[in-house]
Motif scaffolding. Structure first.
Motif, mmCIF file in Angstrom:
data_model
loop_
_atom_site.group_PDB
_atom_site.id
_atom_site.type_symbol
_atom_site.label_atom_id
_atom_site.label_comp_id
_atom_site.label_asym_id
_atom_site.label_seq_id
_atom_site.Cartn_x
_atom_site.Cartn_y
_atom_site.Cartn_z
ATOM 1 N N THR A 79 0.814 -1.186 0.012
ATOM 2 C CA THR A 79 -0.074 0.114 0.060
ATOM 3 C C THR A 79 0.951 1.189 0.141
ATOM 4 O OG1 THR A 79 -1.824 -1.115 1.068
ATOM 5 C CG2 THR A 79 -1.857 1.269 1.296
ATOM 6 N N GLN A 80 2.067 1.251 0.957
ATOM 7 C CA GLN A 80 2.826 2.426 1.054
ATOM 8 C C GLN A 80 3.483 2.847 -0.493
ATOM 9 O OE1 GLN A 80 1.705 4.129 3.561
ATOM 10 N NE2 GLN A 80 3.561 4.675 3.832
ATOM 11 N N LYS A 81 3.797 1.449 -1.206
ATOM 12 C CA LYS A 81 4.562 1.645 -2.237
ATOM 13 C C LYS A 81 3.468 2.334 -3.421
ATOM 14 C CE LYS A 81 6.619 -0.942 -6.048
ATOM 15 N NZ LYS A 81 7.156 -2.327 -6.634
ATOM 16 N N ARG A 82 2.224 2.033 -3.308
ATOM 17 C CA ARG A 82 1.290 2.218 -4.314
ATOM 18 C C ARG A 82 1.105 3.759 -4.111
ATOM 19 N NH1 ARG A 82 -1.048 0.468 -8.278
ATOM 20 N NH2 ARG A 82 -0.214 -1.578 -8.181
ATOM 21 N N ARG A 83 0.906 4.077 -2.762
ATOM 22 C CA ARG A 83 0.809 5.443 -2.387
ATOM 23 C C ARG A 83 1.784 6.297 -3.189
ATOM 24 N NH1 ARG A 83 1.562 10.046 0.390
ATOM 25 N NH2 ARG A 83 0.126 11.007 1.526
ATOM 26 N N GLY A 84 3.020 5.765 -3.277
ATOM 27 C CA GLY A 84 3.794 6.711 -3.684
ATOM 28 C C GLY A 84 4.012 6.697 -5.156
ATOM 29 N N GLU A 85 3.232 5.813 -5.895
ATOM 30 C CA GLU A 85 3.116 5.930 -7.280
ATOM 31 C C GLU A 85 2.103 6.887 -7.869
ATOM 32 O OE1 GLU A 85 3.740 1.395 -8.934
ATOM 33 O OE2 GLU A 85 1.889 1.678 -7.900
ATOM 34 N N ALA A 86 2.779 7.775 -8.929
ATOM 35 C CA ALA A 86 1.970 8.648 -9.722
ATOM 36 C C ALA A 86 0.719 8.069 -10.183
ATOM 37 C CB ALA A 86 2.649 9.347 -10.725
ATOM 38 N N LEU A 87 -0.468 8.716 -10.369
ATOM 39 C CA LEU A 87 -1.627 8.346 -10.738
ATOM 40 C C LEU A 87 -1.411 7.832 -12.100
ATOM 41 C CD1 LEU A 87 -4.834 8.204 -11.018
ATOM 42 C CD2 LEU A 87 -4.654 10.649 -11.918
ATOM 43 N N ARG A 88 -0.840 8.606 -13.257
ATOM 44 C CA ARG A 88 -0.204 8.122 -14.348
ATOM 45 C C ARG A 88 0.055 6.567 -14.608
ATOM 46 N NH1 ARG A 88 1.232 11.346 -17.923
ATOM 47 N NH2 ARG A 88 1.357 13.356 -16.157
ATOM 48 N N ASP A 89 0.797 6.284 -13.345
ATOM 49 C CA ASP A 89 1.354 4.952 -13.186
ATOM 50 C C ASP A 89 0.511 3.933 -12.946
ATOM 51 O OD1 ASP A 89 3.854 5.900 -14.274
ATOM 52 O OD2 ASP A 89 4.718 6.573 -12.132
ATOM 53 N N VAL A 90 -0.262 4.462 -11.779
ATOM 54 C CA VAL A 90 -1.074 3.455 -11.404
ATOM 55 C C VAL A 90 -2.144 3.004 -12.553
ATOM 56 C CG1 VAL A 90 -2.999 3.224 -9.738
ATOM 57 C CG2 VAL A 90 -1.156 4.171 -8.993
ATOM 58 N N ALA A 91 -2.628 4.203 -13.191
ATOM 59 C CA ALA A 91 -3.523 3.838 -14.490
ATOM 60 C C ALA A 91 -2.982 2.967 -15.576
ATOM 61 C CB ALA A 91 -3.789 5.391 -14.989
ATOM 62 N N ALA A 92 -1.678 3.103 -15.737
ATOM 63 C CA ALA A 92 -1.084 2.124 -16.591
ATOM 64 C C ALA A 92 -1.108 0.556 -16.165
ATOM 65 C CB ALA A 92 0.361 2.481 -16.761
ATOM 66 N N ASP A 93 -0.969 0.719 -14.711
ATOM 67 C CA ASP A 93 -1.002 -0.818 -14.147
ATOM 68 C C ASP A 93 -2.309 -1.370 -14.123
ATOM 69 O OD1 ASP A 93 1.691 -0.497 -13.407
ATOM 70 O OD2 ASP A 93 1.070 -0.027 -11.295
ATOM 71 N N TYR A 94 -3.454 -0.480 -14.215
ATOM 72 C CA TYR A 94 -4.742 -0.911 -14.102
ATOM 73 C C TYR A 94 -5.085 -1.383 -15.317
ATOM 74 C CZ TYR A 94 -9.777 -0.627 -14.672
ATOM 75 O OH TYR A 94 -11.044 -0.639 -15.117
ATOM 76 N N LEU A 95 -4.658 -0.699 -16.638
ATOM 77 C CA LEU A 95 -4.952 -0.864 -17.869
ATOM 78 C C LEU A 95 -4.493 -2.259 -18.292
ATOM 79 C CD1 LEU A 95 -6.596 0.083 -20.056
ATOM 80 C CD2 LEU A 95 -4.608 1.220 -21.133
#
Length: 413
Positions: A84-100
């Motif tokens: 969770t802490q790692k994901r909190r530090g990820e930028a929204l655009r990076d999380v979006a790429a992971d989601y896709l």
């Protein structure tokens, strides 16, 4: 329980697993050594990795071990917390790429760029580098406010996709408000948006449009689209392995509904397929396409515009739907013909519910209707050609009068 039982020398020379106390382990596998932490939480014993040795030194391993112990005492699994802490530090655009990447199978047609486009254009410039946990009603609203009134459908699309990413991330992090997109929508307020339907010609004009098409690959593809009334990208991306006799099998990943779909092919549709070369994978390839050798999805719309037919490519489906109303086609069946009916995603259920055989006479009748003017044109030419034969007893005037009467009769019908 004692701790700090090991020395650096023991770690360097270890040939078997060693304990530093309180669950901190040095695990040995061949020549490789790594740190682990074994603990029990909620009655379940778990072992997590703390990194390789000597990249993670004995002192560093003890520090990580203390952090993990503290979390366990609070009833928190260290691995979940650190993720969770790692994901909190990820930028929204990076999380979006992971989601896709995770949900790619749900994106029909595989067009990740198109799905991401509203976010790239209207969300990421302001929020793309922000950790997803730092998103708020206010900063999302500020990003979308400029287009909420002027480009409302685009704004809704961007907010909907952002909401999907937030809910996906929130499933693993309870600190994230999974209802954030709904709250943003309420904050921005309602918009008096007028729905603009795709332009479509009257069903009586359909034969004229079909007859105006030529024999280039693009125009044959458009003819095939007119005959089948599927979605444009279904035709532009159609491959030969999807065709089996008089049935076209569109796979689930290229369907908006997410379920596979069978299309009954009329005689005219099959004739078009017979005219296409079978050397490649794509049925209607484009030698001039800038990407993947596919016909541009704008090519059909351009043809309608260039030939003065007030219709979009998608609007042709409305033309077909209005013809169905005129012909008294069952509403449910007409909707299935247009792929609007949501069916079960399993193949077995889809095979039972797609009503292929009931749709076949509908599509045959539609094919007969839009071919009617083209058939008359060919018939007229054949009759005119026959006049040139010495044995012919008809005059040109008689043939033209006969076709004039035929056209009047069909218009009245």
């Amino acid at each position: 329980m004692p701790r700090h039982l090991l020395t650096d020398a023991q770690c360097r020379s270890a040939t078997k697993d060693l304990s530093d106390g309180r669950g901190l382990l040095l695990r040995v596998t061949g020549s490789a050594r790594s740190w682990g932490y074994r603990y029990q939480l909620n009655g379940k014993r778990t072992t997590i990795g703390l990194g390789p040795y000597p990249a993670v030194s004995l002192s560093a391993a003890r520090e990580r071990h203390r952090d993990a112990e503290t979390l366990v005492k609070q009833g928190i699994h260290p691995r979940d917390h650190w993720a969770t802490q790692k994901r909190r530090g990820e930028a929204l655009r990076d999380v979006a790429a992971d989601y896709l990447a995770t949900k790619q199978k749900l994106k029909r047609g595989g067009e990740a760029g198109r799905w991401m486009s509203p976010l790239e254009t209207h969300v990421f410039p302001a929020l793309g580098d922000l950790p997803i946990i730092d998103l708020t009603v206010d900063n999302i609203s500020d990003a979308l406010r400029l287009i909420w009134q002027t480009k409302h459908p685009t704004a809704v699309k961007a907010l909907t996709r952002l909401g999907q990413i937030i809910r996906w991330t929130g499933g693993r992090d309870t600190r994230i408000d999974v209802n954030l997109s709904k709250r943003v929508s309420e904050n921005l307020g309602e918009v008096a948006h007028k729905v603009t339907h795709h332009r479509a010609i009257h069903w009586k004009e359909a034969p004229a449009a079909y007859a105006a098409l030529g024999s280039s690959t693009v125009q044959l593809a458009l003819k095939f689209y007119m005959l089948t009334c599927v979605r444009v990208q279904n035709v532009t991306r159609m491959t030969w392995d999807e065709v089996d006799g008089d049935v076209w099998y569109i796979p689930a990943e290229r369907m908006k509904t997410g379920a596979p779909f069978r299309v009954p092919l009329s005689r005219a549709a099959q004739d078009i397929l017979r005219r296409m070369p079978k050397g490649g994978e794509i049925v209607f390839p484009s030698a001039h396409a800038y990407k993947k050798g596919l016909i541009s999805e704008n090519a059909f719309a351009k043809w309608f515009k260039d030939h003065n037919f007030d219709s979009t490519a998608h609007g042709w489906r409305s033309t077909f739907r209005e013809w169905c109303v005129h012909e008294g086609v069952d509403d449910y069946l007409a909707e299935v013909c247009l792929q609007h009916e949501k069916r079960q995603k399993t193949v077995a259920a889809y095979q039972r519910e797609d009503r292929l055989e009931q749709r076949r006479p509908v599509m045959d009748a539609w094919s007969g209707w839009i071919e009617s003017k083209e058939e008359r044109m060919w018939a007229r030419q054949r009759h005119l050609n026959q006049i040139a034969e010495p044995a012919s007893e008809r005059t040109v005037a008689e043939v033209e009068e006969w076709f004039h009467d035929l056209d009047d009769w069909q218009e009245e019908g």
